[in-house]
Design a protein around this motif. Structure first.
Motif, PDB file in Angstrom:
ATOM      1  N   GLU A  85       0.859  -1.160   0.034  1.00 42.14           N
ATOM      2  CA  GLU A  85       0.016  -0.006   0.060  1.00 42.14           C
ATOM      3  C   GLU A  85       0.958   1.121  -0.043  1.00 42.14           C
ATOM      4  OE1 GLU A  85      -3.579   2.059   2.623  1.00 42.14           O
ATOM      5  OE2 GLU A  85      -2.563   0.347   3.555  1.00 42.14           O
ATOM      6  N   GLY A  86       0.466   2.112  -0.945  1.00 42.27           N
ATOM      7  CA  GLY A  86       1.337   3.500  -1.148  1.00 42.27           C
ATOM      8  C   GLY A  86       2.743   3.397  -1.355  1.00 42.27           C
ATOM      9  N   ALA A  87       3.331   2.129  -1.895  1.00 45.01           N
ATOM     10  CA  ALA A  87       4.375   2.067  -2.398  1.00 45.01           C
ATOM     11  C   ALA A  87       4.564   1.923  -4.013  1.00 45.01           C
ATOM     12  CB  ALA A  87       5.034   0.762  -1.841  1.00 45.01           C
ATOM     13  N   VAL A  88       5.882   2.211  -4.420  1.00 43.66           N
ATOM     14  CA  VAL A  88       5.565   1.906  -5.944  1.00 43.66           C
ATOM     15  C   VAL A  88       6.110   0.536  -6.044  1.00 43.66           C
ATOM     16  CG1 VAL A  88       7.652   2.148  -7.954  1.00 43.66           C
ATOM     17  CG2 VAL A  88       6.681   4.303  -6.375  1.00 43.66           C
ATOM     18  N   LEU A  89       5.585  -0.308  -6.850  1.00 45.53           N
ATOM     19  CA  LEU A  89       5.762  -1.794  -7.114  1.00 45.53           C
ATOM     20  C   LEU A  89       6.519  -2.146  -8.234  1.00 45.53           C
ATOM     21  CD1 LEU A  89       4.702  -4.557  -5.835  1.00 45.53           C
ATOM     22  CD2 LEU A  89       2.963  -4.295  -7.659  1.00 45.53           C
ATOM     23  N   ALA A  90       7.743  -2.518  -7.916  1.00 44.86           N
ATOM     24  CA  ALA A  90       8.826  -2.718  -8.944  1.00 44.86           C
ATOM     25  C   ALA A  90       8.908  -4.322  -9.333  1.00 44.86           C
ATOM     26  CB  ALA A  90      10.435  -2.332  -8.570  1.00 44.86           C
ATOM     27  N   ALA A  91       9.060  -4.635 -10.206  1.00 52.76           N
ATOM     28  CA  ALA A  91       9.088  -5.998 -10.872  1.00 52.76           C
ATOM     29  C   ALA A  91       9.513  -6.305 -12.195  1.00 52.76           C
ATOM     30  CB  ALA A  91       7.765  -6.878 -10.610  1.00 52.76           C
ATOM     31  N   HIS A  92      10.177  -7.658 -12.351  1.00 54.26           N
ATOM     32  CA  HIS A  92      10.805  -7.624 -13.830  1.00 54.26           C
ATOM     33  C   HIS A  92       9.581  -7.938 -14.875  1.00 54.26           C
ATOM     34  CE1 HIS A  92      14.558  -7.087 -15.660  1.00 54.26           C
ATOM     35  NE2 HIS A  92      14.270  -8.208 -16.267  1.00 54.26           N
ATOM     36  N   ASN A  93       9.231  -7.099 -15.889  1.00 54.51           N
ATOM     37  CA  ASN A  93       8.076  -7.423 -16.408  1.00 54.51           C
ATOM     38  C   ASN A  93       6.951  -7.088 -15.477  1.00 54.51           C
ATOM     39  OD1 ASN A  93       6.119  -7.460 -18.706  1.00 54.51           O
ATOM     40  ND2 ASN A  93       6.471  -9.594 -18.750  1.00 54.51           N
ATOM     41  N   VAL A  94       6.817  -6.066 -15.116  1.00 57.39           N
ATOM     42  CA  VAL A  94       5.799  -5.615 -13.867  1.00 57.39           C
ATOM     43  C   VAL A  94       4.350  -5.843 -14.227  1.00 57.39           C
ATOM     44  CG1 VAL A  94       5.472  -3.099 -14.081  1.00 57.39           C
ATOM     45  CG2 VAL A  94       5.223  -4.042 -11.902  1.00 57.39           C
ATOM     46  N   ARG A  95       3.967  -5.752 -15.584  1.00 60.06           N
ATOM     47  CA  ARG A  95       2.810  -5.835 -15.887  1.00 60.06           C
ATOM     48  C   ARG A  95       2.242  -7.358 -15.771  1.00 60.06           C
ATOM     49  NH1 ARG A  95       0.946  -2.010 -19.261  1.00 60.06           N
ATOM     50  NH2 ARG A  95      -0.216  -3.664 -20.597  1.00 60.06           N
ATOM     51  N   CYS A 118       8.719  -0.850 -14.164  1.00 58.37           N
ATOM     52  CA  CYS A 118       9.213  -2.138 -14.956  1.00 58.37           C
ATOM     53  C   CYS A 118      10.746  -2.117 -14.800  1.00 58.37           C
ATOM     54  CB  CYS A 118       8.633  -2.467 -16.245  1.00 58.37           C
ATOM     55  SG  CYS A 118       9.071  -3.787 -16.942  1.00 58.37           S
ATOM     56  N   THR A 119      11.477  -3.309 -14.284  1.00 54.24           N
ATOM     57  CA  THR A 119      12.618  -3.193 -14.437  1.00 54.24           C
ATOM     58  C   THR A 119      13.398  -3.666 -15.499  1.00 54.24           C
ATOM     59  OG1 THR A 119      12.609  -5.383 -13.214  1.00 54.24           O
ATOM     60  CG2 THR A 119      13.073  -3.312 -11.729  1.00 54.24           C
ATOM     61  N   VAL A 120      12.638  -4.224 -16.561  1.00 57.75           N
ATOM     62  CA  VAL A 120      12.909  -4.643 -17.643  1.00 57.75           C
ATOM     63  C   VAL A 120      13.127  -3.241 -18.494  1.00 57.75           C
ATOM     64  CG1 VAL A 120      12.361  -5.511 -19.943  1.00 57.75           C
ATOM     65  CG2 VAL A 120      11.774  -6.823 -18.083  1.00 57.75           C
ATOM     66  N   LYS A 121      11.908  -2.202 -18.415  1.00 61.16           N
ATOM     67  CA  LYS A 121      12.228  -1.006 -19.140  1.00 61.16           C
ATOM     68  C   LYS A 121      13.484  -0.084 -18.530  1.00 61.16           C
ATOM     69  CE  LYS A 121       7.231  -0.416 -20.143  1.00 61.16           C
ATOM     70  NZ  LYS A 121       6.166   0.135 -19.971  1.00 61.16           N
ATOM     71  N   SER A 132      19.464  -7.607 -24.985  1.00 62.88           N
ATOM     72  CA  SER A 132      18.562  -8.611 -24.101  1.00 62.88           C
ATOM     73  C   SER A 132      18.523  -7.953 -22.580  1.00 62.88           C
ATOM     74  CB  SER A 132      18.966 -10.038 -24.131  1.00 62.88           C
ATOM     75  OG  SER A 132      18.159 -10.745 -23.312  1.00 62.88           O
ATOM     76  N   HIS A 133      17.325  -7.957 -22.164  1.00 60.79           N
ATOM     77  CA  HIS A 133      17.353  -7.548 -20.764  1.00 60.79           C
ATOM     78  C   HIS A 133      16.358  -8.451 -19.689  1.00 60.79           C
ATOM     79  CE1 HIS A 133      18.913  -3.458 -21.550  1.00 60.79           C
ATOM     80  NE2 HIS A 133      18.709  -3.778 -22.768  1.00 60.79           N
ATOM     81  N   GLY A 134      16.325  -9.650 -20.123  1.00 62.03           N
ATOM     82  CA  GLY A 134      15.909 -10.531 -19.268  1.00 62.03           C
ATOM     83  C   GLY A 134      16.785 -10.785 -18.044  1.00 62.03           C
ATOM     84  N   LEU A 188       3.392   0.775 -20.760  1.00 58.73           N
ATOM     85  CA  LEU A 188       3.598   0.211 -22.087  1.00 58.73           C
ATOM     86  C   LEU A 188       4.220  -1.184 -21.861  1.00 58.73           C
ATOM     87  CD1 LEU A 188       4.611   3.085 -24.370  1.00 58.73           C
ATOM     88  CD2 LEU A 188       2.562   1.957 -24.192  1.00 58.73           C
ATOM     89  N   PRO A 189       4.012  -2.152 -22.953  1.00 57.03           N
ATOM     90  CA  PRO A 189       4.943  -3.372 -22.600  1.00 57.03           C
ATOM     91  C   PRO A 189       6.124  -3.258 -22.534  1.00 57.03           C
ATOM     92  CG  PRO A 189       2.885  -3.508 -24.243  1.00 57.03           C
ATOM     93  CD  PRO A 189       3.137  -2.186 -23.818  1.00 57.03           C
TER      94      PRO A 189
END
Length: 482
Positions: A85-95, A118-121, A132-134, A188-189
């Protein structure tokens, strides 16, 4: 982590598959930072309530036995929400992760609204020189290690280590500047460069989504291109197809048109030509069938089922209905016979032969009192034929209502684009942008090729008679009206 980000949660999920509509979460792990300092670390297996496919178990190491006694998502939802709650959610391909969380909370009657990164972006922005950014590529490139790849906390630790490494290599300001740009930008993706948003117009046209090759993933149309394209990406968690498109798309192209009819014509043509994998319904190119009525009561069978090769756009008077399969045509004909007490043998649904009416050889329907008896001499062939024609009236095809070729003009006041779509006998002969192109088209002999989609589009569009121009004897003003 980053002192200028008051609340940041690095998160990873493991799931039973890639569809947030049908698949479920099996593991959650996160690390929460406040003002750059780690304050919480939490992980849990989740009982998905469905079986874990074997190939997923082989990838993640999570088995049905491991999650059998784990809490269900509704048992951890409150605690999880307290962390994010209230945080920026960061993940690899966060979508992907955000989409699953949205679906799980929606099942509980809650709406999850979360700012995401998105940490990929981010990796693409920080290290644009790399292709490559996987996560596997990042591990190899930066010599990062983890003993639990494809487990939630193992991947979270990997992301945390990567962000810390980028901060050391590039400086906190550089990383924070790129994070800020991502948080301001549209969702965006991961594979899509946001630069195209500065170019795509918000006018009528067709858009094409591409993946790794030159074959489009999906083709669509809209009267507001930019808004429609963005709606795909803002809602990609809502369907498995949209999620797959979001994961695969890395290029967007578009074709601007003057109006909606032009967009519909281009969309229909491109889908048939390019066969995009996610336009499954529209890309089917089955043979078209129609019911052809015999010219008189003594011809047997009275109805023949013909294919599109026998459909003459210039002559619809003997054709009734269009069908995507022969079975659909036969089923319709059989229902017409049953509803109107017609002889199924003579109209062609029970192996009609050269026998005429009144042969004394009654059909089975007559024997069970579902035929008025033309086959047994109880009804005249003329009356039976007339009743058949009346029964076919609801399926009657509309004849071409013009003496020849017409143009349907569309003009976009915002872009100034003008187009004239030329038709004859329900067939699209072409679209022109100016008087010179129109003159060339009118002087070219065009074979008429019937297309049911064009026929259906015209049925609706021709009601807008103000936009229609006769082209049989066009005045010079027509050539200069673009």
């Amino acid at each position: 982590m980053f002192s200028n980000l008051p609340h940041l949660v690095v998160l990873d999920l493991e799931t039973t598959g890639d569809s947030p509509l049908h698949d479920r979460i099996t593991e959650v792990a996160l690390v929460r930072f406040e003002n750059g300092i780690e304050t919480d670390r939490w992980e849990t297996l989740v009982n998905p309530g469905v079986g874990i496919p074997p190939f997923i178990s082989r990838l993640t190491g999570i088995t049905n036995e491991m999650v059998k006694d784990a809490p269900a998502f509704d048992e951890i939802a409150h605690k999880l929400y307290g962390y994010i709650e209230g945080a920026v959610l960061a993940a690899h391909n966060v979508r992907f992760d955000h989409g699953f969380l949205k679906s799980e909370f929606r099942r509980l009657g809650a709406v999850l609204r979360q700012k995401v990164m998105c940490t990929v972006k981010l990796s693409r922005r920080l290290y644009p020189e790399h292709r490559s950014h996987g996560l596997d590529a990042i591990m190899q490139r930066h010599s990062l290690v983890t003993c639990d790849r494809h487990r939630a906390m193992g991947d979270v630790n990997l992301l945390v280590a990567y962000l810390a490494l980028a901060k050391r290599e590039l400086g906190e300001k550089r990383v924070l500047d790129e994070v800020a740009a991502l948080l301001k930008g549209p969702s965006l993706p991961a594979g899509l460069d946001a630069a195209f948003l500065d170019e795509i117009p918000d006018s009528a046209g067709v858009y094409l989504f591409y993946g790794e090759n030159n074959l489009p993933l999906y083709i669509g149309k809209s009267v507001t291109l930019r808004s429609r394209v963005m709606s795909h990406f803002s809602g990609d968690h809502s369907s498995s197809k949209a999620m797959r498109i979001g994961q695969q798309v890395n290029r967007v192209e578009w074709i601007e048109t003057a109006g909606e009819l032009g967009a519909l014509l281009v969309e229909s043509s491109l889908i048939k030509e390019r066969q995009p994998i996610h336009n499954r319904r529209l890309r089917l190119t089955r043979t078209l069938f129609s019911l052809s009525l015999a010219g008189g009561p003594d011809q047997v069978p009275l109805i023949n089922i013909v294919t599109e090769d026998d459909i003459d756009p210039a002559r619809f008077d003997h054709l009734f209905g269009f069908f995507r399969s022969k079975k659909a045509a036969i089923d319709t004909l059989r229902k017409i016979a049953l509803d109107n007490r017609l002889c199924p043998r003579l109209i062609g649904v029970e192996g009609a032969s050269a026998q005429g009416a009144g042969t004394g050889n009654p059909c089975f329907a007559y024997q069970i009192k579902r035929c008025d008896g033309v086959c047994a001499g109880k009804e005249s062939a003329e009356l039976h034929y007339l009743r058949l024609k009346q029964a076919l009236i609801p399926l009657r095809l509309r004849p071409w209502p013009y003496p020849g070729r017409i143009g349907f003009r569309e003009f976009n006041e915002v872009s100034g684009r003008s187009q004239l779509h030329v038709f004859d006998k329900w067939c699209h002969l072409g679209t022109v942008q100016n008087g010179e192109e129109l003159e060339d088209l009118l002087q070219t002999r065009s074979s008429l090729s019937f297309d049911l989609d064009v026929y259906n589009l015209l049925q609706k569009s021709l009601r807008k008679s103000a936009a229609i121009i006769s082209l049989e004897s066009p005045s010079r003003s027509v050539y200069h009206s673009f």
